[in-house]
Write an enzyme that holds these catalytic residues in place. Sequence first.
Site, PDB file in Angstrom:
ATOM      1  N   THR A 105      -8.046  -3.361   9.609  1.00 30.00           N
ATOM      2  CA  THR A 105      -8.548  -3.032  10.743  1.00 30.00           C
ATOM      3  C   THR A 105     -10.724  -3.386  10.598  1.00 30.00           C
ATOM      4  OG1 THR A 105      -9.391  -1.100  10.157  1.00 30.00           O
ATOM      5  CG2 THR A 105      -7.461  -1.147  10.932  1.00 30.00           C
TER       6      THR A 105
ATOM      7  N   LYS B  60     -15.501   5.948  -1.048  1.00 31.12           N
ATOM      8  CA  LYS B  60     -15.155   5.560   0.216  1.00 31.12           C
ATOM      9  C   LYS B  60     -14.585   6.615   0.260  1.00 31.12           C
ATOM     10  CE  LYS B  60     -11.908   2.928   2.031  1.00 31.12           C
ATOM     11  NZ  LYS B  60     -11.328   1.752   1.886  1.00 31.12           N
TER      12      LYS B  60
ATOM     13  N   ASP C   3     -13.149  -7.385  -2.036  1.00 32.23           N
ATOM     14  CA  ASP C   3     -11.954  -6.549  -1.573  1.00 32.23           C
ATOM     15  C   ASP C   3     -10.500  -7.052  -1.712  1.00 32.23           C
ATOM     16  OD1 ASP C   3     -10.817  -4.146  -1.274  1.00 32.23           O
ATOM     17  OD2 ASP C   3     -11.532  -3.657   0.899  1.00 32.23           O
TER      18      ASP C   3
ATOM     19  N   THR D  90     -13.550  -0.937   6.915  1.00 29.60           N
ATOM     20  CA  THR D  90     -13.701  -0.681   5.587  1.00 29.60           C
ATOM     21  C   THR D  90     -15.363  -1.479   5.358  1.00 29.60           C
ATOM     22  OG1 THR D  90     -11.770   0.254   4.783  1.00 29.60           O
ATOM     23  CG2 THR D  90     -13.751  -1.116   3.587  1.00 29.60           C
TER      24      THR D  90
ATOM     25  N   ARG E  59       0.733  -1.101  -0.060  1.00 22.19           N
ATOM     26  CA  ARG E  59      -0.156  -0.115  -0.528  1.00 22.19           C
ATOM     27  C   ARG E  59       1.097   1.130   0.215  1.00 22.19           C
ATOM     28  NH1 ARG E  59      -4.290  -1.480   4.867  1.00 22.19           N
ATOM     29  NH2 ARG E  59      -2.238  -2.933   5.551  1.00 22.19           N
ATOM     30  N   GLN E  60       1.664   1.079  -0.107  1.00 26.11           N
ATOM     31  CA  GLN E  60       3.676   2.358  -0.261  1.00 26.11           C
ATOM     32  C   GLN E  60       4.177   1.725  -1.672  1.00 26.11           C
ATOM     33  OE1 GLN E  60       5.258   3.230   3.398  1.00 26.11           O
ATOM     34  NE2 GLN E  60       4.399   1.506   4.622  1.00 26.11           N
TER      35      GLN E  60
END
Length: 299
Positions: free
Chosen positions: A223, A192, A218, A226, A93-94
Amino acid sequence: MKIFSGSTNKPLAGKIAKLLKKPLGRLEIHVFADEEKRVRVLDKVLGEDCVVVQSTSTNADINYMELFFIIDALKRNGAKSVTVVIPYLGYQRQDHVFRGGEAVSMGVVSKILEAVETNKLITFDLHSSRIPELFSIPVLHLSALPIFAKTIREKHWDDDQTVIVSPDMGGVRRVKILCGLLNNMPYMAIEKNRDLKSGKISMEEIKTVTKKRAIIVDDMISTGATIVKAAKLLRKKGAEEIFVFSTHPVFAGNAPLLLQESVVNKIFVTDTISISREKLFPKLQILSIGEMIAKNLRR
């Protein structure tokens, strides 16, 4: 071919080895008092094509370092090639700069994998389809979507009472592919928004759900926020049954509890990440990617 497993996902490595009718290679991984690791290969690997299975979920830093040491040990002992199977690729995600001053962490990881002479990477459902471009070595980007489609058909949910849902606009391409595997089932997307500083999520209102069943798809559940918010919105808008399919069960913090207490009926994930016993919960069902990996290693 010789198959080795790091510490993070030995059950998946064992499945792959069994499907390929190979024993798991032997590694000695010693952890010192200060938590440094020493890796030693106990099998002869001279001239062998080697495979290392290692997910890089929590703790990503520790798990990556262990993987780098295993690759280096194999290469120093004469391995002809090393293919790394990283079902969940940590730091994905980075993959680019979101705000000025940030590091591109995924780019750093790619450079280190290349520096230790990795020959090939096999991974699953990356957060962005652009990530393989960060590597100069071959990257085989597989997807669990065919496994999800098979499960949906087996459950007889591929009917006119189902809509496939992306919990954000970034996942629309993913749900379109799944819908294509299911005879072009209808889909919808929720808009979102996430605050980059606080991580708080807000979701826009959506139109009424005219189908009885909503299936949220997804790439990962971290966490759980979402999924919980999306499911609550879908229930409010008319969905009677809500199911979730997600490739990577990161399950950070109290995600399992949030998901179990949500309005979701069932959550399907894969074994890209080995889920500890304390993070299992009644609504969870695990599907395996082992056969898909084995099939691609046979080629």
